[in-house]
Structures are given as structure tokens and as C-alpha cells.
Design a protein around this motif. Structure first.
Motif, PDB file in Angstrom:
ATOM      1  N   ARG A  66       1.225  -0.939   0.464  1.00  0.00           N
ATOM      2  CA  ARG A  66       0.352  -0.452   0.173  1.00  0.00           C
ATOM      3  C   ARG A  66       0.875   1.004   0.245  1.00  0.00           C
ATOM      4  NH1 ARG A  66      -4.985   0.469  -2.307  1.00  0.00           N
ATOM      5  NH2 ARG A  66      -5.643   2.806  -1.610  1.00  0.00           N
ATOM      6  N   TYR A  67       2.323   1.317   0.622  1.00  0.00           N
ATOM      7  CA  TYR A  67       3.097   1.860   0.229  1.00  0.00           C
ATOM      8  C   TYR A  67       3.352   2.539  -0.882  1.00  0.00           C
ATOM      9  CZ  TYR A  67       7.460   5.024   1.366  1.00  0.00           C
ATOM     10  OH  TYR A  67       8.154   5.810   1.404  1.00  0.00           O
ATOM     11  N   ASN A  68       2.790   1.704  -1.511  1.00  0.00           N
ATOM     12  CA  ASN A  68       3.629   1.962  -3.458  1.00  0.00           C
ATOM     13  C   ASN A  68       2.732   2.450  -4.254  1.00  0.00           C
ATOM     14  OD1 ASN A  68       6.784   0.644  -3.373  1.00  0.00           O
ATOM     15  ND2 ASN A  68       6.165  -0.945  -1.984  1.00  0.00           N
ATOM     16  N   VAL A  69       1.534   2.095  -3.191  1.00  0.00           N
ATOM     17  CA  VAL A  69       0.403   2.509  -4.234  1.00  0.00           C
ATOM     18  C   VAL A  69       0.093   4.143  -4.058  1.00  0.00           C
ATOM     19  CG1 VAL A  69      -1.958   2.958  -4.244  1.00  0.00           C
ATOM     20  CG2 VAL A  69      -0.817   0.727  -3.966  1.00  0.00           C
ATOM     21  N   ILE A  70       0.247   4.427  -2.608  1.00  0.00           N
ATOM     22  CA  ILE A  70       1.003   6.000  -2.220  1.00  0.00           C
ATOM     23  C   ILE A  70       1.639   6.600  -3.151  1.00  0.00           C
ATOM     24  CG2 ILE A  70       0.989   7.164  -0.006  1.00  0.00           C
ATOM     25  CD1 ILE A  70      -0.475   5.209   1.497  1.00  0.00           C
ATOM     26  N   PHE A  71       2.864   5.892  -2.835  1.00  0.00           N
ATOM     27  CA  PHE A  71       4.277   6.861  -3.171  1.00  0.00           C
ATOM     28  C   PHE A  71       3.855   7.166  -4.830  1.00  0.00           C
ATOM     29  CE2 PHE A  71       9.053   6.861  -3.778  1.00  0.00           C
ATOM     30  CZ  PHE A  71       9.019   7.550  -4.087  1.00  0.00           C
ATOM     31  N   SER A  72       3.542   6.242  -5.723  1.00  0.00           N
ATOM     32  CA  SER A  72       3.291   6.593  -7.377  1.00  0.00           C
ATOM     33  C   SER A  72       1.713   7.783  -7.056  1.00  0.00           C
ATOM     34  CB  SER A  72       2.916   4.799  -7.605  1.00  0.00           C
ATOM     35  OG  SER A  72       1.095   4.468  -7.775  1.00  0.00           O
ATOM     36  N   ASN A  73       1.067   8.132  -6.585  1.00  0.00           N
ATOM     37  CA  ASN A  73       0.569   9.167  -6.916  1.00  0.00           C
ATOM     38  C   ASN A  73      -0.774   7.983  -6.843  1.00  0.00           C
ATOM     39  OD1 ASN A  73      -1.020  11.336  -6.090  1.00  0.00           O
ATOM     40  ND2 ASN A  73      -0.433  11.664  -8.615  1.00  0.00           N
ATOM     41  N   TYR A  74      -1.045   7.151  -6.461  1.00  0.00           N
ATOM     42  CA  TYR A  74      -1.721   5.545  -7.272  1.00  0.00           C
ATOM     43  C   TYR A  74      -2.432   5.402  -8.526  1.00  0.00           C
ATOM     44  CZ  TYR A  74      -3.489   7.363  -2.424  1.00  0.00           C
ATOM     45  OH  TYR A  74      -3.926   7.573  -1.043  1.00  0.00           O
ATOM     46  N   GLU A  75      -1.086   5.916  -8.823  1.00  0.00           N
ATOM     47  CA  GLU A  75      -0.797   5.637 -10.620  1.00  0.00           C
ATOM     48  C   GLU A  75      -0.052   4.329 -10.927  1.00  0.00           C
ATOM     49  OE1 GLU A  75       1.330   9.210 -12.543  1.00  0.00           O
ATOM     50  OE2 GLU A  75      -0.440  10.342 -11.791  1.00  0.00           O
ATOM     51  N   ASP A  76       0.134   3.665  -9.743  1.00  0.00           N
ATOM     52  CA  ASP A  76       1.029   2.041 -10.242  1.00  0.00           C
ATOM     53  C   ASP A  76       0.175   0.355  -9.977  1.00  0.00           C
ATOM     54  OD1 ASP A  76       2.195  -0.389 -10.171  1.00  0.00           O
ATOM     55  OD2 ASP A  76       4.263   0.551  -9.314  1.00  0.00           O
ATOM     56  N   GLU A  77      -0.418   0.790 -11.687  1.00  0.00           N
ATOM     57  CA  GLU A  77      -1.748  -0.060 -11.595  1.00  0.00           C
ATOM     58  C   GLU A  77      -1.498  -1.714 -10.962  1.00  0.00           C
ATOM     59  OE1 GLU A  77      -3.323  -0.573 -15.202  1.00  0.00           O
ATOM     60  OE2 GLU A  77      -4.106   1.244 -15.525  1.00  0.00           O
ATOM     61  N   ASP A  78       0.232  -2.272 -11.274  1.00  0.00           N
ATOM     62  CA  ASP A  78       0.470  -3.315 -10.654  1.00  0.00           C
ATOM     63  C   ASP A  78       0.009  -3.757  -9.170  1.00  0.00           C
ATOM     64  OD1 ASP A  78       1.154  -4.508 -12.782  1.00  0.00           O
ATOM     65  OD2 ASP A  78       2.619  -3.904 -13.150  1.00  0.00           O
ATOM     66  N   MET A  79       0.420  -2.009  -8.249  1.00  0.00           N
ATOM     67  CA  MET A  79       0.343  -2.502  -6.798  1.00  0.00           C
ATOM     68  C   MET A  79      -0.684  -1.976  -6.399  1.00  0.00           C
ATOM     69  SD  MET A  79       3.494  -2.486  -5.366  1.00  0.00           S
ATOM     70  CE  MET A  79       3.957  -3.751  -6.838  1.00  0.00           C
ATOM     71  N   ILE A  80      -1.622  -1.179  -6.800  1.00  0.00           N
ATOM     72  CA  ILE A  80      -3.087  -1.539  -6.754  1.00  0.00           C
ATOM     73  C   ILE A  80      -3.709  -3.063  -6.751  1.00  0.00           C
ATOM     74  CG2 ILE A  80      -5.663  -0.689  -7.097  1.00  0.00           C
ATOM     75  CD1 ILE A  80      -3.781   1.937  -8.787  1.00  0.00           C
TER      76      ILE A  80
ATOM     77  N   CYS B 105       5.655  12.149   1.930  1.00  0.00           N
ATOM     78  CA  CYS B 105       5.198  13.294   2.425  1.00  0.00           C
ATOM     79  C   CYS B 105       6.144  15.001   1.797  1.00  0.00           C
ATOM     80  CB  CYS B 105       5.871  13.983   4.225  1.00  0.00           C
ATOM     81  SG  CYS B 105       4.774  12.948   4.984  1.00  0.00           S
ATOM     82  N   LYS B 106       6.995  14.583   0.418  1.00  0.00           N
ATOM     83  CA  LYS B 106       7.754  15.107  -0.606  1.00  0.00           C
ATOM     84  C   LYS B 106       7.508  14.381  -1.692  1.00  0.00           C
ATOM     85  CE  LYS B 106      11.238  17.124   3.131  1.00  0.00           C
ATOM     86  NZ  LYS B 106      11.905  17.058   3.436  1.00  0.00           N
ATOM     87  N   PRO B 107       6.802  14.634  -2.214  1.00  0.00           N
ATOM     88  CA  PRO B 107       5.988  13.688  -3.674  1.00  0.00           C
ATOM     89  C   PRO B 107       6.568  14.790  -4.575  1.00  0.00           C
ATOM     90  CG  PRO B 107       4.248  15.260  -3.288  1.00  0.00           C
ATOM     91  CD  PRO B 107       4.732  15.190  -1.571  1.00  0.00           C
ATOM     92  N   LYS B 108       7.716  16.258  -4.587  1.00  0.00           N
ATOM     93  CA  LYS B 108       8.367  16.857  -5.139  1.00  0.00           C
ATOM     94  C   LYS B 108       9.204  16.454  -5.965  1.00  0.00           C
ATOM     95  CE  LYS B 108       4.916  20.546  -6.201  1.00  0.00           C
ATOM     96  NZ  LYS B 108       4.694  21.686  -5.877  1.00  0.00           N
ATOM     97  N   GLU B 109      10.029  15.873  -4.727  1.00  0.00           N
ATOM     98  CA  GLU B 109      11.584  15.775  -4.153  1.00  0.00           C
ATOM     99  C   GLU B 109      12.251  14.491  -4.421  1.00  0.00           C
ATOM    100  OE1 GLU B 109      13.376  16.959  -0.382  1.00  0.00           O
ATOM    101  OE2 GLU B 109      12.193  18.867  -0.364  1.00  0.00           O
ATOM    102  N   TYR B 110      10.858  13.267  -3.933  1.00  0.00           N
ATOM    103  CA  TYR B 110      11.552  11.681  -4.415  1.00  0.00           C
ATOM    104  C   TYR B 110      10.601  10.969  -5.981  1.00  0.00           C
ATOM    105  CZ  TYR B 110      13.734  12.361  -0.106  1.00  0.00           C
ATOM    106  OH  TYR B 110      14.434  12.458   1.057  1.00  0.00           O
TER     107      TYR B 110
END
Length: 391
Positions: A267-281, A349-354
Motif C-alpha cells: 500500500r505504501y507503493n500505491v500511495i508513493f506512485s500517486n495511485y498510478e501503479d496499477e500493478d501495486m493496486i 510527504c515530499k512527492p516533488k522531491e522523491y
């Protein structure tokens, strides 16, 4: 970004170096702060094993070096320690020369090619294991203190002030012979010229005996696998049918926690991908469906080990939110937990940096509690016992 630390002592420095080294390996990431649970079960199942150990041979090479160092005319314990470290560097060429080309795990191999030496020496990497398996007989003695003892023994000093990690070592026998420091194991030849990374039969028998009989390692999953010559492919494939009850219970707790916490990392990766990684979803939905269909006793898992309140609460709250299928609560928990653990380094917390890497999701693997290292150590000993190593 550069990372620095205050160099208080050699041992503290080595601990920091080990941590920094692990930070460069994907499997060392602990974004959600569950490392204390992982490490606690690792110590129960595979005591004396660490993720930066490479081969079983070093468990005997270090006592050999101490024995050889005690015959040198050295000025003090610090010089004794330096002699050990210098000799470890020199052993790299010996091990490479006498081992097959396909052999792995020779510490310092890459550094030698770059004409340098490793900062983390085998003696530091293996010291806790040496104490755990009672190869070093004094469980609380530090490496530097052991060097002082060995040097003073050579000088026939009957009263040695030995400082251990956090306590005073007060053993009346400490200054009476080198065998107090180590269980008896002597090189069968001039090891500085002939040693290979493989174990001889004698060395394999010695390590087998130590692991099977040492107080902290006997009656553990490590000793069971070694005793029964079981070199399993993965942590999840360990057969439980004939496991003694207490070992089986701890293994099942650890395995159950691994089954559970991977969901949080997915779920961390789902959030980190901005809910765009369909494989993780997809992975998360599949995980949740399977997870809620099984019995899961988190209380039983956490009561077996020391666990701080914040970590236990995160696990409990995550489990509750998963069962309620409350994805908003799940995501808020994960974001808050990473911020609490990582502070300013929290990626979510820093989507623009990572930037999210679709090819390398964060912590997308199951906990194996140092099994891979234990598997290598067990395989080395089994191979040595079967007589395939050089004698």
C-alpha cells in the motif's frame, strides 16, 4: 546529500558504517519502522546471524588470527587489534587464490581490485556471532577488550582490566591462557597461505558443534535446520511437520507477521506512485482478499517480543483498517507512520522531491528474518561435513 557522524570510537564507527552500508541495499529499507519486530524474530530464529555476514569460514578465521597474533611481539592491545585488521586485509588475496573462481562472499574482494581495504572488517562483522555460538567464550566481551586480553595473556598478566560493552568483565580466569577467550579450534596448516573460503571437515564439525550446543543457538530454527541438514530454498518453504513445538510456534508467528506487513508495504507503493501503479493496486487488492480470509493473531505475535507502543499501535490500527476496508484510514496511517519514523526524509510527504520507480517499488519483498544469510552458513557447514572442502 552527504551523511556524517561523530567518530566516538572504532566500534561505534563500525556500527554506523554497517548501517550506512545497509541503507544502500533495497532489502534494508524500513520506511514504516517495523525493523524492531523483524530483528526480534530474527534473533529468536537465527541467533548469531547478521545480514552482512557472507560465509561460514570467517567464524574460524578470526580465532586463527587471534592465535597467530598472540605469538607476535606487540606493544599493547591496540597494536594487537591493528595487527588483526591488517592480517584480515592480507587474507583477501589468500582466499581468492585458494578458492574456486565462482566462489562468492570473500569480504574485500572488490576493494582489493580497487587497491584499497574494506572499512568493516570480518572481525567486526562476525564478533556477535562468535559470542552467540560461544566460539568466544565471554558473552559480554567486546572485540577491542578481547584484543587487550589476548595481548595481556601473552605478557602473563594475571590481573587484566577488561572493559566490555556496557559492563565490567570480572572473570578470575580472564588472564590465564588464550583458550579462555576462544573455544579450541586450531588451523590445520599455515592458513595465511593455504586458506580457502570453504570449510574443512574439522572446521565444519567445530561450527556444527558450537551452533548445536551454545546456549543461545541450541533449540532454535538455525540449529534445527543444521542438525537435520535442511538447506531449504526460502523461508516460506521450511517444513513445519516435525519442528519442535516452540520452534514451530515462533516460525509461524514470524511467517504470519511477514504475510501481514507486506500488505502495508504494498500500500505504501500505491500511495508513493500517486495511485498510478496499477500493478501495486492489483497486488494490494489480492493481498487484502487473501489476508482477511485467514486467522491472524497480532496480539500473540507482539507479546512474544519486546515492541514499543507506537510500532504496536500502527500494526493494530493497520490491521483494523484493512478488515474494515477503510482505504482512507489505511493511507492516512501509512503516511503518518512514515513521517513519524523518517521525519524530514519521509518520501510520501515530499512527492516533488522523491520520484517513484516503477521498476523498484519500495520494500516490495517478504521478510525472511536473515534466512538468506543463515542458508549460506548452513550450506557451507553441510558441504564441509560432507568432505567436499579442502582438508
Amino acid at each position: 546529500m552527504q551523511i556524517g557522524f561523530i567518530d566516538f570510537s572504532k566500534e561505534e564507527r563500525n556500527k554506523v558504517l554497517a548501517t550506512l552500508k545497509l541503507l544502500g541495499v533495497q532489502t534494508a529499507l524500513d520506511e514504516l519502522g517495523v525493523g524492531s519486530i523483524r530483528d526480534a524474530y530474527s534473533d529468536i530464529l537465527f541467533p548469531g546471524i547478521s545480514t552482512i555476514q557472507t560465509r561460514a569460514k570467517y567464524f574460524v578465521l578470526i580465532p586463527y588470527l587471534f592465535e597467530k597474533a598472540s605469538k607476535q611481539k606487540l606493544s599493547n592491545g591496540n597494536e594487537f587489534h591493528r595487527w588483526i585488521n591488517d592480517s584480515e586485509d592480507k587474507l583477501v588475496e589468500t582466499l581468492l587464490r585458494n578458492s574456486d573462481d565462482e566462489e562468492t562472499g570473500i569480504i574485500g574482494k572488490n576493494a582489493l581490485r580497487q587497491k584499497r581495504s574494506v572499512k568493516m572488517k570480518p572481525s567486526s562483522i562476525y564478533w556477535n556471532g562468535l559470542r552467540t555460538f560461544e566460539i568466544v567464550r565471554s558473552s559480554g566481551i567486546s572485540l577491542s577488550a578481547a584484543c587487550n586480553v589476548a595481548w595481556s595473556e601473552e605478557r602473563k598478566n594475571d590481573e587484566t582490566d577488561i572493559k566490555t560493552d556496557g559492563e565490567t568483565f570480572d572473570d578470575d580466569t580472564a588472564g590465564h591462557g588464550n583458550m579462555v577467550l576462544f573455544s579450541p579450534i586450531t588451523a590445520e596448516s599455515d592458513f595465511v597461505k593455504t586458506a580457502s573460503i570453504e570449510l574443512t571437515i574439522k572446521e565444519a564439525k567445530f561450527l556444527e558443534s558450537r551452533i548445536l550446543n551454545a546456549t543461545m543457538s541450541k533449540n532454535t530454527l538455525l540449529s534445527y535446520l543444521l542438525k537435520n541438514k535442511m538447506n531449504c530454498n526460502s523461508f516460506d518453504e521450511i517444513p513445519t511437520v516435525d519442528l519442535p513445538d516452540i520452534i514451530s510456534e515462533d516460525y509461524q508467528r514470524a511467517k504470519s507477521f511477514a504475510d501481514f506487513i507486506i500488505g502495508a508495504h504494498i500500500r505504501y507503493n500505491v500511495i508513493f506512485s500517486n495511485y498510478e501503479d496499477e500493478d501495486m493496486i492489483f497486488e494490494f487488492n489480492e493481498w487484502r482478499t487473501e489476508f482477511i480470509s485467514k486467522e491472524f493473531d497480532l496480539t500473540n505475535i507482539l507479546e512474544r517480543i519486546p515492541c514499543n507502543y507506537a510500532t504496536a499501535k500502527f500494526c493494530k490500527d493497520f490491521s483494523s483498517a484493512v478488515h474494515k476496508n477503510d482505504t482512507k484510514a489505511i493511507d492516512e496511517l501509512i503516511v503518518a507512520r512514515e513521517k513519524a519514523v523518517k521525519g524530514e526524509r519521509a518520501k510520501l510527504c515530499k512527492p516533488k522531491e522523491y520520484l517513484y520507480n516503477y521498476d523498484r517499488p519500495v520494500h516490495f519483498y517478504r521478510l525472511d528474518y536473515r534466512f538468506r544469510t543463515a542458508k549460506t552458513i548452513i550450506a557451507d557447514i553441510i558441504k564441509g561435513l560432507e568432505g567436499y572442502a579442502n582438508v
